[in-house]
Design a protein around this motif. Sequence first.
Motif, mmCIF file in Angstrom:
data_model
loop_
_atom_site.group_PDB
_atom_site.id
_atom_site.type_symbol
_atom_site.label_atom_id
_atom_site.label_comp_id
_atom_site.label_asym_id
_atom_site.label_seq_id
_atom_site.Cartn_x
_atom_site.Cartn_y
_atom_site.Cartn_z
ATOM 1 N N ASP A 29 -157.438 -51.330 42.227
ATOM 2 C CA ASP A 29 -157.126 -49.949 42.613
ATOM 3 C C ASP A 29 -155.631 -49.634 42.568
ATOM 4 O O ASP A 29 -155.235 -48.495 42.827
ATOM 5 N N LYS B 94 -152.437 -48.784 40.603
ATOM 6 C CA LYS B 94 -152.044 -48.283 39.290
ATOM 7 C C LYS B 94 -150.617 -47.752 39.360
ATOM 8 O O LYS B 94 -150.165 -47.274 40.397
ATOM 9 N N TYR C 2 -147.732 -45.144 37.463
ATOM 10 C CA TYR C 2 -147.651 -43.950 36.612
ATOM 11 C C TYR C 2 -146.188 -43.526 36.458
ATOM 12 O O TYR C 2 -145.326 -43.914 37.242
ATOM 13 N N CYS D 165 -149.859 -38.532 38.694
ATOM 14 C CA CYS D 165 -150.614 -39.770 38.457
ATOM 15 C C CYS D 165 -151.834 -39.511 37.576
ATOM 16 O O CYS D 165 -152.982 -39.780 37.968
ATOM 17 N N THR D 166 -151.593 -38.973 36.400
ATOM 18 C CA THR D 166 -152.673 -38.669 35.474
ATOM 19 C C THR D 166 -152.920 -39.843 34.533
ATOM 20 O O THR D 166 -152.072 -40.721 34.361
ATOM 21 N N THR D 167 -154.083 -39.846 33.935
ATOM 22 C CA THR D 167 -154.440 -40.916 33.002
ATOM 23 C C THR D 167 -153.444 -40.991 31.853
ATOM 24 O O THR D 167 -153.098 -42.090 31.372
ATOM 25 N N GLU D 168 -152.963 -39.843 31.412
ATOM 26 C CA GLU D 168 -152.053 -39.800 30.263
ATOM 27 C C GLU D 168 -150.715 -40.469 30.559
ATOM 28 O O GLU D 168 -150.019 -40.900 29.630
ATOM 29 N N THR D 169 -150.336 -40.547 31.822
ATOM 30 C CA THR D 169 -149.026 -41.119 32.159
ATOM 31 C C THR D 169 -149.147 -42.455 32.878
ATOM 32 O O THR D 169 -148.188 -42.908 33.496
ATOM 33 N N GLU D 170 -150.295 -43.074 32.806
ATOM 34 C CA GLU D 170 -150.467 -44.377 33.436
ATOM 35 C C GLU D 170 -149.714 -45.445 32.647
ATOM 36 O O GLU D 170 -149.791 -45.503 31.419
ATOM 37 N N ASP E 74 -148.954 -49.036 31.161
ATOM 38 C CA ASP E 74 -149.779 -50.150 30.695
ATOM 39 C C ASP E 74 -149.698 -51.303 31.708
ATOM 40 O O ASP E 74 -148.608 -51.727 32.099
#
Length: 503
Positions: free
Chosen positions: A241, A243, A245, A250-255, A257
């Motif tokens: 859990d 992550k 960013y 905290c969007t998927t596009e800016t997570e 790696d």
Amino acid sequence: MKGLKKLLTGILAATLALTMNVTAFAAENNTNDTTTSIEVEGAKTGEKYNVYKLLDYNTTTDADGNVGNTYTINSKWEGFWNGEGSGYITKNTVGSTTYVVWAKDMEKADKMEAFGKIAAKYAKDNKIAPEKPEVEAENDTATFDGLDYGYYMVTSTFGTAVSIATRPGEGDKFTIKEKNQDNTTEKKVKEDSTGDYGTKNDAQIGDTVEFRSKVVIQKNSVNVKYHDTMTFGLSWTGIDDVKVYTDEACTTETEVDAANYTVEAGTAVDEDGNKETFVVSFKADYVAGFSAATTLYIKYNAVLNENAVVTKAENNTPTITWGDSGISKGNPTDTTTHFFKILKYDGAKGKDSPLAGAKFILWSTKTTTDGKVEKDQQLKLAVKNDNNLLYKVYYDAVPEGYTAAVDNKIVTVATDKITVEGVDSDKYLLEETDAPLGFTKLKAPVEIEVNADNSLVADVPNLSGLVLPSTGGIGTTIFYILGGILIVAGVAYFMVRRKVNAE
């Protein structure tokens, strides 16, 4: 030779003006027969500093007796100057001696920053011995004494990689300033009722609480780690859990790696006995790619557990460390839970007549699109063993000193109000499943709204008596049917009796 001296002087003056984190500095000393000192001003106390001699200092005298300052390659650094460092210097061989001067345009800030990085890496990779023993900074100062003149690089576990040229004529101590700034972190928690992030929230035991930490990492930082410590009333939901960013949303596009950092459970224990929950370690090559101070956001969750108490907020404290001793503690967030009281009483006599034996189920609620409050989940309850006046919501294990309530029901007593702990400042439904003996059970659940100040007392009256069937119900119909049957039977009996008498 005068031209060479002017060129070196100009280069050294330029390097003195640089002010980045990884910087080249210039400094000089008095005579070729004495030694000098290099002092790091603003050094980070507890960090370790090393000094390396990259170029040797020499004096030359021309035919007219003019003395010039020159530099030659230090033998331990030949591989560097003939390799990655070759683009930074220009070589000039006179007789059997090769002199070096700084290459044109290589004294610019970005060039010198890159130089500091590759020189420090070369020293580490090739295990080059420092010129003097390692120095641990004290009182914001680190000093290297007894150095011959030359061109030096100072590195530190804080992330510093600076270079400085020393030569006779300008004092016996040369100062460089630590320009690195502290890394920082700022913590926020989400209030589920509003969706807003702040430093405080409240929740029901069993609720998942969402945290978000802003982390600012300065360029050239090394060994950067984010530490999180939760008090006992919060249970971390685990590595998967966590992550990272690059934006606040905290969007998927800016997570980021996950290959750029690692997450592991913590081991350290703070002064209050709270165990460090987890640590995020940022990979060295990832941080090395920062060209400026970089802001990241770390998002993760915890569950408010049965150890939470209403008299004390559960804290979540972030800390960021780097180097050997760089440390910055962020603000803690506070998560609280609440309680309310239930007063079950005889509606005919008033609140001074509590009733025993009423049983209730406590429901969390959800609101429909048309604004109607409905049941959501029946809450698990435990009762305090001493006097059965205190109940607590739990989600995983029955709290110590409590017993699981039978059928998760609250049972009222005749001596006092019932207290229910571990709830949010939200709406709940109290559903009466059993009324006290001789009293009428409530037809519908009672809607309550818990106050953040824990002041709610849910007054629930009951009236004595039994519920009787209403007119037209089976209770009267059965009498009508029986009466009709009796009348028909009576008429039939009368007619049969009359016929018998006539015969």
